[in-house]
Design a protein around this motif. Structure first.
Motif, PDB file in Angstrom:
ATOM      1  N   VAL A   7      -8.966  -2.046  -4.043  1.00 11.85           N
ATOM      2  CA  VAL A   7      -8.504  -2.581  -2.767  1.00 11.85           C
ATOM      3  C   VAL A   7      -8.160  -1.454  -1.797  1.00 11.85           C
ATOM      4  O   VAL A   7      -7.895  -0.328  -2.199  1.00 11.85           O
ATOM      5  N   ARG A   8      -8.186  -1.793  -0.549  1.00 18.86           N
ATOM      6  CA  ARG A   8      -7.977  -0.832   0.521  1.00 18.86           C
ATOM      7  C   ARG A   8      -6.757   0.051   0.281  1.00 18.86           C
ATOM      8  O   ARG A   8      -5.681  -0.442  -0.026  1.00 18.86           O
ATOM      9  N   ARG A 120       2.442  -0.266   2.552  1.00 20.86           N
ATOM     10  CA  ARG A 120       1.286  -0.861   3.207  1.00 20.86           C
ATOM     11  C   ARG A 120       1.102  -0.268   4.594  1.00 20.86           C
ATOM     12  O   ARG A 120       1.454  -0.852   5.598  1.00 20.86           O
TER      13      ARG A 120
END
Length: 439
Positions: A7-8, A120
RNA sequence: GCGGCUAUAGUUCAGCGGCAGAACGCCUGACUGUGGCUCAGGAUGUCGUGGGUUCGAUCCCCACUAGCCGCCCCA
């Protein structure tokens, strides 16, 4: 179906790069051990309120960068618990310190950790959503000397030593004191007041910061704003006598220890818990993310999450950035740290009939601490040589003749010499450096 | 979260509105037990994903995804 990808902002670390990571971690553990630090491992997720209260509700980390979710409620009447992947590790360490009543030992606690953290943010080089930190904390009751400026200096001197052993040069230690919580609050007001008349002349970002977070104005990089920033009051002028004395003692100890530093009155760190000494080791070649590591003192953190008075100081090294810095350095420097040992031998069975004894031979050599690879009897000898040449310094040929006689054929790829070696002498021969001629 | 650049072979990258290219790497070379340097052959691939324009799209347009750079912030 679309192929699945990491995932990113996350990534896989593969060999041989992982060997470099392991080496770095081993060096860090070795340095920490000499300074009498012990390892702590805390969970990768915690109750969300730990970070909200510890790191600070208003920080970027807590307000917009956390991976937070609601756990399932244990009973219908219960509220689900809010959990968060740790965005940093200091809060978790202090939580553990409180939970296990480590302060009651009366001893100074010196703890280090190595592990992944999660934020994030928009990924970039040197900035990942799962990133790794090596950090350490010195924490304890005041009676154990946890507030002593000696501790600050020792931690900084240890970091200088660690970087030296990692062969990282060209770093700068940016050092500042943000004072006590009260000093800081006072400075915030002074700064806000000073900014009011001048802010309209500054860049759009600063105009916003002047209201939301005046300290951040000091960090502005817009050239036109610099003259104005120069005229703003400095935190040093708002420090009380204790904070001033404390900071002077830190710098004096650093001078005595020969650790170079750069006083940076504009160094502002983004976490609310920092008090007094704050620092950052920066390094060019990291791009916009030039902070290799950061840290500081957090004298009120324990109390802010409901613990006893437990002043402390700690730091976190960005492991991903450390690796980038190292990889950007001279290859010869890298080679001294990252040792890629080739196999001592590649064992080539000449037919499937020899497979079993090849494995037994390999097992025996491995028992003697040799790094060994075994081929397969279906490979033609030419192919075995090609493979062996790529990954080992010698090839050991095991055919019918060798199996019967117990005399193995060994070819040394460094010297080009081929010889016959009795099986019982093989391990001894393979332990010699390949550059050495063998009989 | 905002702005810019990028996405083609295992890797690094070129390319063009009309059959997909290079270098390196990989595989194979008179089937017998000898590699490295040469030589001769060979295979590379959903041209990031999904739509649109077009007789025809890897190429032009849009969206999405991801990476990189800058901002914000940080390790």
């Amino acid at each position: 179906m679309a192929t699945l990808k990491a995932v990113r902002g996350t990534r896989d670390l593969l060999p041989p790069e992982t060997a470099l990571w392991n080496r770095i971690e081993a060096i860090a553990r070795s340095v920490f051990a000499r300074y009498n630090f012990g390892e702590i491992r805390t969970p990768v997720f915690e109750d969300t309120s730990l970070f909200a209260r510890g790191v600070g509700e208003e920080t970027d980390i807590v307000s917009k960068e956390m991976y937070t979710w609601e756990d399932r409620a244990r009973a219908q009447s219960e509220k689900p618990q809010s959990l968060t992947l740790r965005p940093e590790n200091t809060a978790g360490v202090v939580r553990a310190y409180i939970e296990h009543k480590l302060g009651e030992t009366g001893q100074l606690q010196k703890l280090y950790y190595i592990g992944p953290q999660f934020r994030r943010e928009r990924p970039q080089k040197g900035r990942y959503r799962q990133f790794w930190q090596i950090g350490a904390e010195v924490i304890g009751p005041p009676s154990a000397g946890s507030e002593s400026p000696l501790r600050d200096a020792e931690v900084l001197e240890m970091l200088a030593k660690l970087l030296k052993e990692l062969r990282i040069s060209g770093w700068t230690l940016e050092l500042n004191s943000v004072g006590s919580a009260a000093d800081r609050a006072r400075y915030n007001e002074v700064l806000r007041a000073a900014l009011e008349p001048v802010a309209p002349k500054m860049c759009a970002d600063c105009q916003r910061r002047a209201v939301t977070n005046p300290l951040r104005v000091l960090d502005c990089k817009v050239p036109e704003d610099q003259p104005i920033i120069e005229t703003l009051p400095k935190i040093a002028d708002c420090l009380d006598e204790d904070s001033k004395k404390h900071f002077a003692a830190v710098t004096a100890a650093l001078d005595a220890a020969g650790v170079p530093y750069h006083l940076n009155p504009r160094l502002v760190r983004g976490l609310d818990y920092y008090t007094r000494t704050t620092f950052e080791f920066t390094h060019g070649g990291l791009g916009a993310q030039n902070a290799l590591l950061g840290g500081g003192r957090y004298d009120g953190l324990s109390e802010s999450i409901g613990g006893p008075k437990a002043p402390g100081i700690g730091f976190a090294i960005g492991l991903d950035r450390l690796v980038l810095t190292l990889q950007a350095q001279d290859q010869t420097v890298l080679d001294t740290i990252y040792v890629d040992t080739p196999c001592a031998a590649y064992i080539a069975p000449l037919g499937e009939a020899q497979n079993a004894s090849a494995l037994a031979l390999a097992s025996d050599l491995r028992k003697r601490e040799l790094r060994v690879e075994v081929g397969d009897g279906t490979f033609r000898l030419k192919k075995s040589f090609e493979i062996a040449n790529k990954l080992a310094s010698r090839i050991v040929i095991l055919g019918e003749d060798e199996e019967k006689s117990g005399i193995l054929t060994v070819k040394n790829f460094v010297t080009g010499v081929q010889s016959k070696v009795p099986r019982e002498e093989l391990a001894a021969v393979l332990k010699k450096p390949a550059a050495e001629l063998e009989g």
